[in-house]
Write an enzyme that holds these catalytic residues in place. Structure first.
Site, short mmCIF file in Angstrom:
data_model
loop_
_atom_site.label_atom_id
_atom_site.label_comp_id
_atom_site.label_asym_id
_atom_site.label_seq_id
_atom_site.Cartn_x
_atom_site.Cartn_y
_atom_site.Cartn_z
N GLY A 47 0.78 -1.24 0.00
CA GLY A 47 0.00 0.00 0.00
C GLY A 47 0.81 1.28 0.00
N SER A 48 2.05 1.23 -0.53
CA SER A 48 2.84 2.47 -0.51
C SER A 48 2.24 3.53 -1.45
CB SER A 48 4.30 2.20 -0.85
OG SER A 48 4.44 1.82 -2.19
N ASN A 49 1.63 3.11 -2.55
CA ASN A 49 0.97 4.09 -3.42
C ASN A 49 -0.27 4.66 -2.76
OD1 ASN A 49 2.19 4.37 -6.31
ND2 ASN A 49 2.44 2.21 -5.76
N MET A 53 -4.07 -7.36 -7.08
CA MET A 53 -3.55 -8.50 -7.83
C MET A 53 -4.64 -9.38 -8.45
SD MET A 53 -0.43 -7.85 -7.66
CE MET A 53 0.45 -9.31 -8.19
N ARG A 54 -5.75 -8.78 -8.80
CA ARG A 54 -6.84 -9.53 -9.45
C ARG A 54 -7.20 -8.83 -10.75
NH1 ARG A 54 -8.41 -14.16 -6.33
NH2 ARG A 54 -7.24 -13.80 -4.42
N ASN A 102 -4.80 2.23 -13.21
CA ASN A 102 -3.81 1.37 -12.56
C ASN A 102 -2.44 2.00 -12.74
OD1 ASN A 102 -2.74 -1.04 -11.35
ND2 ASN A 102 -2.17 -1.78 -13.39
N HIS A 117 1.64 0.73 -13.15
CA HIS A 117 2.42 -0.48 -13.42
C HIS A 117 3.90 -0.12 -13.46
CE1 HIS A 117 3.32 -4.45 -14.92
NE2 HIS A 117 4.09 -3.88 -15.84
C1 GRF Z 1 3.42 -1.04 -7.48
O1 GRF Z 1 4.76 -1.22 -7.79
C2 GRF Z 1 2.58 -0.94 -8.72
O2 GRF Z 1 3.29 -0.48 -9.80
C3 GRF Z 1 2.13 -2.35 -8.95
O3 GRF Z 1 1.98 -2.91 -7.68
C4 GRF Z 1 2.85 -2.26 -6.78
C5 GRF Z 1 2.06 -1.88 -5.59
O4 GRF Z 1 2.87 -1.42 -4.56
N1 GRF Z 1 0.90 -2.37 -9.73
P1 GRF Z 1 2.25 -0.76 -3.26
O5 GRF Z 1 1.32 -1.81 -2.64
O6 GRF Z 1 1.51 0.46 -3.67
O7 GRF Z 1 3.43 -0.48 -2.40
#
Ligand code: GRF
Length: 206
Positions: free
Chosen positions: A14-16, A94-95, A111, A113
């Site tokens: 969940g860092s994003n 992841m789905r 999303n 990536h």
């Molecule tokens: C990120 O690197 C994103 O690009 C990918 O999944 C990862 C999620 O990381 N889709 P976080 O859970 O937000 O740290």
């Protein structure tokens, strides 16, 4: 100014999500995070939602590994509709989403990536770039469609691959850039659609 109601979906650390919630808290991002949903019961992303006081839910994914069971995906649509969500933000979810979500939220699911799409879709994209001998990789924000890491591209940022990079060091630098890029992309949606009371051209009704 009206804040754009968003939901964040994730399966992991969940860092994003944290980066987005921090920007909202600091007033730099005119969104309102109404809901964080995870298909993983003990995913740190749910703890982050609690830390920021955002409503959060565990969605038991059902018996499939890479998708939600259709009835559960319908349940997700309902949860998002009940919260009047305008934009669905995938952050490490992841789905693969299918018709229920894609039909309910056309051009309203995005999303991020960790590669320069269309290069290296799929898992551990930073490792794919590293073993392919690339000198530059990066991250891409895009609309979600029925294929993996495939929909229309919204924005990309480059990250240089250094001679002594490991998979971990490269991934960490890409994530720093993700944490800038993703909130900026969401901010653009807020600017374009935040105050819209009627349907905006190019943005299908949900
Ligand atoms: C990120 O690197 C994103 O690009 C990918 O999944 C990862 C999620 O990381 N889709 P976080 O859970 O937000 O740290």
């Amino acid at each position: 100014m009206t804040r754009l109601p968003i939901a964040i979906l994730g399966s992991g650390k969940g860092s994003n999500c944290r980066a987005i919630l921090e920007r909202i808290r600091s007033g730099d991002l005119a969104a309102e995070a109404r809901l964080v949903v995870s298909d993983v019961l003990d995913a740190p992303i749910l703890d982050i939602a609690r830390e920021f006081g955002v409503a959060n839910a565990y969605l038991p994914p059902g018996r499939f590994r890479t998708r939600l069971e259709p009835a559960i995906e319908e349940q997700l649509v309902q949860m998002l509709r009940n919260a009047n969500i305008e934009l669905v933000v995938l952050a490490g979810f992841m789905r693969v989403l299918h018709e229920p979500m894609l039909k309910a939220f056309p051009r309203r699911i995005i999303n991020i990536h960790p590669s320069l799409l269309p290069k290296f879709p799929g898992l551990e994209a930073w490792k794919q770039a590293l073993v392919s001998g690339e000198t530059v990789t990066g991250c891409t924000a895009h609309y979600v469609d029925e294929r993996i890491d495939h929909g229309q591209i919204l924005a990309k940022r480059e990250v240089r691959i250094l001679p002594n990079d490991t998979a971990e060091s490269l991934h960490a630098r890409i994530q720093v850039v993700e944490h800038e890029l993703y909130p900026a992309v969401i901010a653009e949606f807020c600017e374009r659609y935040g105050d819209a009371t009627e349907q905006v051209e190019g943005w299908p009704d949900r």
